[in-house]
Enzyme design. Sequence first.
Site, PDB file in Angstrom:
ATOM      1  N   LYS A   1      -9.442   5.868  -1.350  1.00 46.89           N
ATOM      2  CA  LYS A   1      -9.674   4.521  -2.119  1.00 46.89           C
ATOM      3  C   LYS A   1     -10.830   3.552  -1.322  1.00 46.89           C
ATOM      4  O   LYS A   1     -10.114   2.919  -0.216  1.00 46.89           O
ATOM      5  CB  LYS A   1      -8.547   3.714  -2.770  1.00 46.89           C
ATOM      6  CG  LYS A   1      -8.864   2.690  -3.625  1.00 46.89           C
ATOM      7  CD  LYS A   1      -7.848   1.889  -4.308  1.00 46.89           C
ATOM      8  CE  LYS A   1      -8.130   0.750  -5.113  1.00 46.89           C
ATOM      9  NZ  LYS A   1      -8.713  -0.089  -4.667  1.00 46.89           N
TER      10      LYS A   1
ATOM     11  N   CYS B   1     -14.476 -35.946  14.923  1.00 56.19           N
ATOM     12  CA  CYS B   1     -14.446 -34.651  15.787  1.00 56.19           C
ATOM     13  C   CYS B   1     -13.574 -34.677  17.011  1.00 56.19           C
ATOM     14  O   CYS B   1     -13.490 -35.337  17.587  1.00 56.19           O
ATOM     15  CB  CYS B   1     -15.777 -34.479  16.109  1.00 56.19           C
ATOM     16  SG  CYS B   1     -16.279 -33.245  17.426  1.00 56.19           S
TER      17      CYS B   1
HETATM   18  S1  IVH Z   1     -11.584   5.702  -9.999  1.00 58.79           S
HETATM   19  C1  IVH Z   1     -11.366   4.862 -14.439  1.00 58.79           C
HETATM   20  N1  IVH Z   1     -11.963   6.286  -7.473  1.00 58.79           N
HETATM   21  O1  IVH Z   1     -10.958   0.806  -6.897  1.00 58.79           O
HETATM   22  C2  IVH Z   1     -11.475   5.231 -12.890  1.00 58.79           C
HETATM   23  N2  IVH Z   1     -12.008   4.149  -7.828  1.00 58.79           N
HETATM   24  O2  IVH Z   1      -8.767  -0.779  -7.713  1.00 58.79           O
HETATM   25  C3  IVH Z   1     -11.558   4.176 -11.928  1.00 58.79           C
HETATM   26  N3  IVH Z   1     -12.265   2.785  -6.126  1.00 58.79           N
HETATM   27  O3  IVH Z   1     -12.605  -0.559  -9.710  1.00 58.79           O
HETATM   28  C4  IVH Z   1     -12.137   4.407 -10.820  1.00 58.79           C
HETATM   29  N4  IVH Z   1     -12.373   4.319  -4.434  1.00 58.79           N
HETATM   30  O4  IVH Z   1     -14.109   0.068  -7.560  1.00 58.79           O
HETATM   31  C5  IVH Z   1     -11.977   5.568  -8.297  1.00 58.79           C
HETATM   32  N5  IVH Z   1     -12.102   7.126  -5.534  1.00 58.79           N
HETATM   33  C6  IVH Z   1     -11.915   6.282  -5.972  1.00 58.79           C
HETATM   34  C7  IVH Z   1     -12.235   4.924  -5.498  1.00 58.79           C
HETATM   35  C8  IVH Z   1     -12.044   3.940  -6.635  1.00 58.79           C
HETATM   36  C9  IVH Z   1     -12.525   2.998  -4.540  1.00 58.79           C
HETATM   37  C10 IVH Z   1     -12.408   1.346  -6.617  1.00 58.79           C
HETATM   38  C11 IVH Z   1     -13.209   0.924  -7.733  1.00 58.79           C
HETATM   39  C12 IVH Z   1     -12.105   0.466  -8.877  1.00 58.79           C
HETATM   40  C13 IVH Z   1     -11.033   0.012  -7.913  1.00 58.79           C
HETATM   41  C14 IVH Z   1     -10.049  -0.253  -8.679  1.00 58.79           C
END
Ligand code: IVH
Length: 733
Positions: free
Chosen positions: A167, A470
């Site tokens: 993520k 200050c």
């Molecule tokens: S999938 C419906 N894959 O995490 C699919 N999201 O907390 C939704 N994000 O809004 C997204 N890495 O901005 C997906 N490998 C990844 C991701 C990812 C970061 C973010 C994305 C999403 C947020 C949700």
Amino acid sequence: MAAEIQQQIQQLRQQLQQASYAYYVLDAPIIPDEVYDRLYRQLQELESDYPELITAESPTQRVGEQPATQFFSVKHNIPLYSLENAFNFEEFAKWQERWQRVAPPLTPPYQGGIAPPLTPPYQGGGQDGITSRLSNDENGEITPPVVGAVPPCPPWQGGVSYVCELKIDGSALALTYKNGVLVRGATRGDGVSGEEITQNVKTIRSIPLKLNLDNPPPIVEVRGEAFLSLAVFEEINREREKAGEQLFANPRNAAAGTLRQLDSKVVDKRKLDFFAYTLHFQEPVGAVPPCPPSGNEQKTQWESLELLRTMGFKVNPNRKICYSLDEVRDYYEYWDTERRNLPYMTDGVVVKINSVLLQKQLGFTQRFPRWAIALKYPAQEVPTIVEAVTVQVGRTGALTPVAELKPVQLAGTTVSRASLHNGDRLSELNLHLGDTVIVRKAGEIIPEVVRVLPELRPQNAQLFQMPSCCPECAQPVVREKGEAVTRCINTSCPAILRGSLIHFCSRDALDINGVGEKLVQQMVDSNLLNSAADLYDLTSERLMGLERMGKKLAEKLVSAIAQSKNQPYSRVLYGLGIRHVGTVNAQLLTERFAVEELATVSAAAIEGVYGIGPEIAQSVSQWFRVPANQSLIARLKTAGLQLQSEVKTPNPADQNLELAGKTFVLTGTLPTLKRDEAKDLIQKAGGKVTNSVSAKTDYVVVGEDAGSKLEKAQSLGIELLSEAELLELLSKP
Ligand code: IVH
């Protein structure tokens, strides 16, 4: 001829695109930078001669000429859902139970909530609906797909198949490609609508302007995360600190803030990156859904990721197919430690059901897909006690409250101080001395106090409030409307003086070796320094009056200070520490204005410098209006510092009036000037350069091998100039 040019342009674009892909996506450059620059210039020149051949996907179109005035809201073609969070593995296991309960009824031999079989000719539907055209072997190595081919299905293994991805902690982007060409980039917004930021998105080199597909579907939607590497994030914050600007708390905020910059030139400098993670092929509106599905449709998330890679996107390499809860747990635990070695931030892993068919069957709740979940890592947070709060005064006079903590171990380091940011944050926290607080490494870099645990507050604990005076000079502080920052505005405040002197002597400013924090403190305390100009009055005898200062060291310092007089004007201007004037803005300003001019011209004239916005112009203009600053400049000038414009770019007011607004066309090869140089000179003198000759053209500058433009100019009776005549005309007062 036209076909030949077209072909040449096409070839250059392809070469540049391949080189850029190798550099930014594969991280494996194939040509040296100089060669890239040369090819790029060739393309630019051809496109300037044949503007009708410029296309949106040309590598020259990554950075826009003009800043945007505002962003517009756009409705997403497909909504951008958020993800449900699981904060530990048990919650993740419960999620699996939940989705399996709502999964469609199973037909033997399918187990574990797996989708029913697909019927021919929907080929490749594996027994679990997983039609991986790919194999990922024991090492997680991937065999690239052959788009369109349908290799045999992997053997049925029972159970479920998940794709685990990291993520990425950045900002989600929705990209739309029409017939293979990037036509829209938008922020997530509320998931239904976002802001259209196409020009900014185009600056991200790891996003292809054109998909690497022979027959691209009419509409392709790609989603992914724009992010800043930790190294770039730190560099941006260093620059902001130097310019007296508020720091970004973490790379996510910095990425989101960057994407919303109106000037794509600024975005370009910030070096955003992008990992793609979802792919949708959308049928054109009104089209009857193909039955059976077109060969373009991806049947698994894994295939989508592979296809994204083939299309030219950067896809995070640390993905894995997992066939059981245990495999997901191993992945999650492995990356909990390993993520600390990644050059970007991650805050968890995303687990997605691999089969697209099953995804479709499970669908979405109001906010989340039922087929994916974010399995977050616990934030790096620890409790500790606030023993005291000190207030620091920076060189811009900004007061920053800092919690002095009972030392505690956090993410591998001992933390004994944490930022409380500003007065607003303090009021939100309602912090009392002796409170137990939770400390976190924001962006894993700057520790901060996230929350107070009031239930653990000692009796009679005292509320901490921002001082009204200050802490360094005892003068009243101010807080301007709309600003979160409280400032000391006493120009003779010793803290501001110390901060400004340290900045003046720092590496990117006057770079005076040996004059650091300690020495500055000593010199200010003993009244040797009251302003930067005093540095140039120092003698070794006076310095030797300081504690532990020998003759040799004193002489060395005096010589280093004297040498700094040769530093270029842009460093001096930067060293003055004017708000919003970092190294880049200082360079832009000094190319146009000598220091006397900066003191007299209006903010509007300063804003006329390309790249300088209204806030910067206002700040510069205000600084030069302060009498104490004017006398500082006068003393620096007397001391012999460089304060003259480095490359003089004339003001419109100083320009050769005869040339203002005149239209030039360049044709053929000039004896000494390159086309861009000639163009630049004409523009700086107030003239305009266009590509085609018409009755409105005032001059045609003719070089060797001039072609049809010369003939046309002659037929219209337009004045012709050689390079020498052009230069003569430009040099007229
Ligand atoms: S999938 C419906 N894959 O995490 C699919 N999201 O907390 C939704 N994000 O809004 C997204 N890495 O901005 C997906 N490998 C990844 C991701 C990812 C970061 C973010 C994305 C999403 C947020 C949700």
